[in-house]
Design an enzyme around this catalytic site. Structure first.
Site, PDB file in Angstrom:
ATOM      1  N   ASP A  61       0.854  -1.192   0.000  1.00  9.86           N
ATOM      2  CA  ASP A  61       0.000   0.000   0.000  1.00  9.86           C
ATOM      3  C   ASP A  61       0.888   1.239   0.000  1.00  9.86           C
ATOM      4  OD1 ASP A  61      -2.996   0.828   0.499  1.00  9.86           O
ATOM      5  OD2 ASP A  61      -1.761   2.167   1.738  1.00  9.86           O
TER       6      ASP A  61
ATOM      7  N   ASN B 220      -1.906  12.696  -3.980  1.00 12.63           N
ATOM      8  CA  ASN B 220      -2.810  13.125  -5.045  1.00 12.63           C
ATOM      9  C   ASN B 220      -3.270  14.567  -4.843  1.00 12.63           C
ATOM     10  OD1 ASN B 220      -3.093  11.229  -7.062  1.00 12.63           O
ATOM     11  ND2 ASN B 220      -4.704  10.080  -6.030  1.00 12.63           N
TER      12      ASN B 220
ATOM     13  N   GLU C  63      -4.703   2.331  -4.332  1.00 13.54           N
ATOM     14  CA  GLU C  63      -3.241   2.259  -4.214  1.00 13.54           C
ATOM     15  C   GLU C  63      -2.808   0.957  -3.554  1.00 13.54           C
ATOM     16  OE1 GLU C  63      -4.659   4.535  -0.516  1.00 13.54           O
ATOM     17  OE2 GLU C  63      -5.280   4.228  -2.583  1.00 13.54           O
TER      18      GLU C  63
END
Length: 415
Positions: free
Chosen positions: A287, A295, A331
């Site tokens: 992860d 982002n 992710e």
């Protein structure tokens, strides 16, 4: 620090830009030819090549069949000669078999690449057959000699439409046959008494056979175009279906296996009990750290670029160790592979984590490159029972949660 994936020793899949000028739709070209939009001389050379290859294969097979049939007919026709010219049968048989068998037997032994020579031998054997029949007519009294002479014409009329010859080959054969057989009959005076009837019949037969042969060959070429069109469309459909299957099993952004494919692969290759001395099944839950903040700060395009770069690192790592990398969503990624023990599994996970940490992504809003880190939870199964994906995912997820709680950018083994 690596400035690119290549600098880290990681191969990146290149995008091949197709040159549209070089694209060629064979099915569309065949369709246009069938619709009569272009005459054969206006066809694309690649369509010509495809048709020529198909015709060559067809002609080779048909030629072998016709030569075998012609040989049988030549031998069986000697029965007629034995009935009507018994006194000269030996000479007729010698001429018949000598004029036909050497050519047909030689042609039958030729490979596909010598198709032109095969056709030449086929034509010579038929001409030899015709001349031998004309020769036999010289020993037969009237009116049987005229019937044998007409048999020569009948042979031509039956043979020309089915011969696997192209136009110029067909014309050449007709001329040679007419000159050889007609010349022999005239020189031996075998048809002088019947010339007024024989010559017109021969001319009409040759003309009709030529027209019929042209029509049959046109149908043959049309059927090949239809077959070619159907084959190309079937091939395109098969490729399209394969592409759809691939898309249904791969993540569109990263190109990694998706969850469905990962579950199928685990069930097929990793859900097996481990015996003494065998490597166990290892599962990494991967992860990205603080990816939402990444982002929000750098933008979704940078986020997508980061996911693709991480996926490429994971693909390379999994491939090196004979495993599979997959994107489970967002992710979150998983890796399946074989490991001898917890030490080896942890070493591979650390190698993967460090490679991801070294990725640098160019960003127009930053004077420097941006990077990301990842946390990894590791689950290892060794034992006689069959590993279950749900159980290994839960254990790896728990280890991942601990890795994040302990400060992220680290890999931990499940308890």
């Amino acid at each position: 620090m690596c400035k690119s994936l290549q600098d880290c020793g990681i191969p990146v899949q290149s995008r091949v830009q197709m040159d549209r000028a070089q694209d060629f739709d064979l099915a569309a070209a065949a369709h246009a030819a069938l619709a009569g939009k272009k005459p054969p001389r206006g066809w694309d050379h690649r369509l010509h090549a495809a048709i020529a290859e198909s015709l060559g294969d067809l002609h080779y097979r048909e030629g072998r069949f016709l030569m075998a049939l012609g040989t049988a007919v030549a031998v069986l026709s000697l029965g007629v000669d034995a009935l009507i010219a018994s006194d000269h049968f030996t000479k007729i048989a010698a001429v018949r078999l000598g004029a036909v068998l050497p050519f047909t037997l030689s042609a039958l032994l030729l490979p596909r690449r010598l198709l032109a020579l095969q056709k030449l031998l086929m034509g010579l054997s038929l001409i030899g057959f015709g001349v031998s029949m004309a020769y036999a007519s010289a020993f037969v009294p009237s009116p049987d000699n005229a019937l044998l002479a007409l048999g020569v014409v009948t042979l031509f009329g039956l043979a020309l439409p089915v011969l696997p010859f192209r136009r110029w080959q067909m014309i050449g054969f007709a001329l040679l046959y007419g000159l050889a057989v007609g010349g022999f009959l005239l020189l031996h005076g075998a048809i002088v008494d019947y010339a007024k009837t024989f010559i017109p019949i021969m001319m009409l037969t040759m003309g009709a056979a030529t027209v019929l042969a042209h029509r049959i060959h046109w149908i043959e070429r049309r059927n090949l175009l239809l077959t070619l069109q159907a084959d190309e469309r079937a091939k395109a459909l098969e490729e399209s279906n394969a592409r759809l299957t691939e898309l249904s099993m791969n993540d569109p952004l990263t190109g990694l296996a998706n969850r469905r494919r990962a579950e199928d692969t685990f069930a097929e290759h990793y859900a097996t009990p481990v015996t003494v001395g065998q490597a166990g099944t290892a599962l990494f839950m991967v992860d990205l750290d603080h990816f939402k903040a990444f982002n929000d700060h750098w933008g979704h395009q940078a986020g997508d670029a980061c996911l693709r770069a991480v996926a490429e690192v994971m693909r390379h790592s999994a491939s090196r160790h004979g495993g599979l990398a997959a994107r489970f969503g967002g992710e979150e990624f998983v890796v399946f592979l074989r490991a001898d023990d917890a030490t080896q599994a942890h070493a591979i996970a650390e190698e993967l984590r460090v490679a991801i940490e070294r990725i640098e992504i160019d960003h127009p809003a930053s004077a420097t490159t941006v990077s990301c880190t990842t946390s990894i939870g590791i689950a290892l199964h060794k034992g006689p029972n069959v590993p279950e994906l749900a159980d290994m995912l839960a254990r790896a997820d728990a280890a991942l949660y601990r890795a994040k709680a302990e400060g992220r950018n680290r890999s931990l083994m499940a308890a």
